[in-house]
Design a protein around this motif. Structure first.
Motif, short mmCIF file in Angstrom:
data_model
loop_
_atom_site.label_atom_id
_atom_site.label_comp_id
_atom_site.label_asym_id
_atom_site.label_seq_id
_atom_site.Cartn_x
_atom_site.Cartn_y
_atom_site.Cartn_z
N LEU A 20 15.53 9.58 -21.05
CA LEU A 20 14.26 10.06 -20.51
C LEU A 20 13.66 9.05 -19.55
N ARG A 21 13.74 7.79 -19.89
CA ARG A 21 13.22 6.75 -19.00
C ARG A 21 14.00 6.71 -17.69
N ALA A 22 15.32 6.81 -17.78
CA ALA A 22 16.14 6.82 -16.56
C ALA A 22 15.81 8.04 -15.70
N ALA A 23 15.58 9.17 -16.33
CA ALA A 23 15.24 10.39 -15.59
C ALA A 23 13.94 10.20 -14.82
N GLY A 24 12.92 9.66 -15.48
CA GLY A 24 11.66 9.40 -14.79
C GLY A 24 11.83 8.44 -13.63
N HIS A 25 12.61 7.39 -13.86
CA HIS A 25 12.86 6.36 -12.86
C HIS A 25 13.56 6.95 -11.62
N GLU A 26 14.67 7.61 -11.84
CA GLU A 26 15.44 8.15 -10.70
C GLU A 26 14.70 9.29 -10.02
N ALA A 27 13.93 10.08 -10.77
CA ALA A 27 13.13 11.14 -10.16
C ALA A 27 12.08 10.54 -9.23
N GLY A 28 11.50 9.40 -9.61
CA GLY A 28 10.55 8.75 -8.73
C GLY A 28 11.18 8.37 -7.40
N HIS A 29 12.35 7.76 -7.45
CA HIS A 29 13.06 7.44 -6.21
C HIS A 29 13.34 8.70 -5.40
N THR A 83 10.08 3.81 -1.54
CA THR A 83 11.08 4.53 -2.35
C THR A 83 11.72 3.62 -3.38
N TYR A 84 11.90 2.34 -3.04
CA TYR A 84 12.46 1.40 -4.02
C TYR A 84 11.48 1.14 -5.16
N LEU A 85 10.20 1.03 -4.86
CA LEU A 85 9.20 0.75 -5.89
C LEU A 85 8.88 1.98 -6.73
N ALA A 86 9.14 3.17 -6.21
CA ALA A 86 8.76 4.41 -6.89
C ALA A 86 9.47 4.60 -8.22
N GLY A 87 10.68 4.10 -8.37
CA GLY A 87 11.41 4.29 -9.63
C GLY A 87 10.67 3.67 -10.81
N ALA A 88 10.29 2.42 -10.67
CA ALA A 88 9.61 1.73 -11.77
C ALA A 88 8.23 2.33 -12.03
N GLU A 89 7.52 2.69 -10.98
CA GLU A 89 6.18 3.27 -11.17
C GLU A 89 6.27 4.63 -11.88
N ALA A 90 7.22 5.46 -11.47
CA ALA A 90 7.38 6.76 -12.12
C ALA A 90 7.83 6.58 -13.57
N GLN A 91 8.74 5.65 -13.81
CA GLN A 91 9.20 5.38 -15.17
C GLN A 91 8.04 4.90 -16.03
N ALA A 92 7.21 4.03 -15.51
CA ALA A 92 6.06 3.52 -16.27
C ALA A 92 5.10 4.65 -16.62
#
Length: 175
Positions: A20-29, A83-92
């Motif tokens: 689930l965390r990976a999904a949120g992260h990659e979806a953000g990117h 786009t690089y920063l979006a993964g961590a922000e979406a995951q958080a």
């Protein structure tokens, strides 16, 4: 409620939580790449289960079918940083909403455990463009907030299918 507990009634396995965390992260990117008009070939997630230790999430978003993404053109460097920063922000945000984790704690964990390469690349691009990490972080947070419903749809589809193509992602976000 303690910060580390989940808000759902059913316990979530460590492997499922990582997925689930990976999904949120990659979806953000992926969503920010689509919104900012970058090429988008695919988003993929998975979990490896080592013999010892906790399950490890993995994922990627590629611009091309070769997996060899090119450096962004001069005029798109600062958007690429977002786009690089979006993964961590979406995951958080995902961890905050789905697991009940404090948002600042979730941000620190997402960066420390999952986004080291993303942040290193963002910093390199910012040095090249003369941009500010503070500005880029604030802009990324605003974009993730604005596009959160689309990020959630893409994350949920990634959990179901493990791989989404660029056209599938564009359809999910209405582009």
């Amino acid at each position: 409620m303690p910060a580390h507990t989940t808000t759902t009634s059913a316990p979530v396995s460590a492997a499922r939580r990582e997925l689930l965390r990976a999904a949120g992260h990659e979806a953000g990117h992926a969503v920010l790449m689509a919104v900012l008009d970058f090429p988008l070939y695919e988003a993929v997630i998975g979990v490896s289960r080592p013999l010892f230790g906790r399950p490890q999430a993995r994922g990627h978003v590629h611009e091309t079918c070769t997996g060899q993404d090119e450096p962004p053109p001069e005029g798109q460097v600062q958007d690429a940083v977002l786009t690089y920063l979006a993964g961590a922000e979406a995951q958080a945000r995902w961890m905050h909403q789905q697991e009940g984790m404090d948002l600042e704690t979730a941000r620190a964990l997402a960066i420390e455990d999952y986004a080291g390469n993303d942040y290193a690349t963002a910093r390199t691009l910012l040095r090249r463009s003369g941009g500010s990490l503070g500005w880029a972080t604030a802009r990324t947070r605003a974009l993730v907030t604005r596009h959160w419903p689309a990020i959630t749809r893409v994350a949920q589809a990634l959990v179901r299918h493990r791989r989404l193509t660029g056209p599938q992602i564009h359809r999910l976000i209405g582009r």
